[in-house]
Design a protein around this motif. Structure first.
Motif, PDB file in Angstrom:
ATOM      1  N   LEU A   5       0.812  -1.325   0.055  1.00 61.51           N
ATOM      2  CA  LEU A   5      -0.045  -0.070   0.021  1.00 61.51           C
ATOM      3  C   LEU A   5       0.773   1.245   0.195  1.00 61.51           C
ATOM      4  O   LEU A   5       0.761   2.343  -0.718  1.00 61.51           O
ATOM      5  N   ASN A   6       1.753   1.422   0.737  1.00 63.50           N
ATOM      6  CA  ASN A   6       2.804   2.421   0.688  1.00 63.50           C
ATOM      7  C   ASN A   6       3.266   2.674  -0.564  1.00 63.50           C
ATOM      8  O   ASN A   6       3.468   3.751  -1.284  1.00 63.50           O
ATOM      9  N   VAL A 136     -13.972  -5.515  -2.664  1.00 64.69           N
ATOM     10  CA  VAL A 136     -12.854  -4.950  -3.540  1.00 64.69           C
ATOM     11  C   VAL A 136     -11.486  -5.793  -3.636  1.00 64.69           C
ATOM     12  O   VAL A 136     -11.060  -6.222  -2.508  1.00 64.69           O
ATOM     13  N   THR A 137     -10.712  -5.530  -4.796  1.00 61.21           N
ATOM     14  CA  THR A 137      -9.581  -6.066  -4.844  1.00 61.21           C
ATOM     15  C   THR A 137      -8.481  -4.870  -4.172  1.00 61.21           C
ATOM     16  O   THR A 137      -8.991  -3.974  -3.855  1.00 61.21           O
ATOM     17  N   LEU A 138      -7.393  -5.407  -3.861  1.00 60.53           N
ATOM     18  CA  LEU A 138      -6.702  -4.764  -2.877  1.00 60.53           C
ATOM     19  C   LEU A 138      -6.115  -3.397  -3.670  1.00 60.53           C
ATOM     20  O   LEU A 138      -5.898  -2.226  -3.199  1.00 60.53           O
ATOM     21  N   ASP A 139      -5.794  -3.519  -5.254  1.00 55.66           N
ATOM     22  CA  ASP A 139      -5.565  -2.363  -5.833  1.00 55.66           C
ATOM     23  C   ASP A 139      -6.689  -1.424  -5.777  1.00 55.66           C
ATOM     24  O   ASP A 139      -6.327  -0.283  -5.821  1.00 55.66           O
ATOM     25  N   ARG A 140      -7.823  -1.864  -6.124  1.00 59.19           N
ATOM     26  CA  ARG A 140      -9.117  -0.764  -6.101  1.00 59.19           C
ATOM     27  C   ARG A 140      -9.279  -0.220  -4.572  1.00 59.19           C
ATOM     28  O   ARG A 140      -9.653   0.850  -4.636  1.00 59.19           O
ATOM     29  N   PHE A 141      -8.896  -1.184  -3.576  1.00 56.91           N
ATOM     30  CA  PHE A 141      -8.926  -0.369  -2.399  1.00 56.91           C
ATOM     31  C   PHE A 141      -8.144   0.820  -2.007  1.00 56.91           C
ATOM     32  O   PHE A 141      -8.220   1.662  -1.561  1.00 56.91           O
ATOM     33  N   ALA A 142      -6.654   0.753  -2.592  1.00 57.22           N
ATOM     34  CA  ALA A 142      -5.819   1.849  -2.658  1.00 57.22           C
ATOM     35  C   ALA A 142      -6.384   2.841  -3.275  1.00 57.22           C
ATOM     36  O   ALA A 142      -6.070   4.055  -3.031  1.00 57.22           O
ATOM     37  N   VAL A 143      -6.939   2.801  -4.462  1.00 57.27           N
ATOM     38  CA  VAL A 143      -7.688   3.905  -5.142  1.00 57.27           C
ATOM     39  C   VAL A 143      -8.923   4.609  -4.120  1.00 57.27           C
ATOM     40  O   VAL A 143      -8.870   5.834  -3.996  1.00 57.27           O
ATOM     41  N   LEU A 144      -9.487   3.480  -3.577  1.00 57.64           N
ATOM     42  CA  LEU A 144     -10.610   4.118  -2.613  1.00 57.64           C
ATOM     43  C   LEU A 144      -9.995   4.828  -1.407  1.00 57.64           C
ATOM     44  O   LEU A 144     -10.343   5.874  -0.866  1.00 57.64           O
ATOM     45  N   LEU A 145      -8.735   4.292  -0.753  1.00 54.68           N
ATOM     46  CA  LEU A 145      -8.007   4.771   0.294  1.00 54.68           C
ATOM     47  C   LEU A 145      -7.739   6.286  -0.111  1.00 54.68           C
ATOM     48  O   LEU A 145      -7.678   7.399   0.555  1.00 54.68           O
TER      49      LEU A 145
END
Length: 159
Positions: A5-6, A136-145
């Motif tokens: 995530l970082n 959600v996928t982890l990469d989409r969660f990063a966008v949401l975050l």
């Protein structure tokens, strides 16, 4: 998970070190607190309860994530799960329906708009809505975050 995530949020320099080690927006692994556990990863405004498992128990894990978010003073507790032996990028982030609705509302998104933007799938098994969840996928969660942070979604707990 923390490093993934970082990196995705571009919080690391070219050498893989945090650009600003004192930035409260860095994704951090939490120190374990014993009986008052505060989750595995702090990603303001989310607590991430991370699971690397063979068998899924999402509703149980979500209850744990909500308790840990309260202990840490964060508004949202979610679960990041991946199958044992798969890479971090294969992770899925699970939200209780209540948490998903609160996040979506904080971002001022219509349910269909949010579903399309973040690729949400919903698991609605049985009549017990306490067992329903959004994923959600982890990469989409990063966008949401990143979107939640840009929108100024509160990092204060909602009790």
């Amino acid at each position: 998970m923390r490093d993934y995530l970082n990196h995705t949020l571009e919080l690391l320099d070219n050498f893989g070190a945090l650009r600003d080690p004192f930035d409260p927006m860095n994704i951090r692994r939490a120190a374990q607190e014993g009986a008052r556990d505060v989750g595995d990863i702090h990603a303001v405004p989310f607590i991430l309860e991370c699971k690397d498992v063979e068998k899924s128990a999402v509703p149980k894990w979500l209850r744990q994530a909500h308790v840990e978010a309260r202990h840490a003073g964060f508004p949202y507790g979610v679960v990041v799960a991946k199958r044992r032996g798969s890479g971090v990028g294969a992770g899925r982030v699970h939200f209780s329906v209540r948490t998903w609705t609160r996040v979506r509302s904080a971002l001022a998104l219509h349910p269909q708009e949010a579903a399309e933007l973040y690729g949400v799938t919903v698991s609605a098994r049985g009549l017990d809505t306490g067992r329903w969840y959004a994923t959600v996928t982890l990469d989409r969660f990063a966008v949401l975050l990143a979107d939640a942070r840009r929108a100024g979604v509160s990092s204060r707990a909602v009790r």
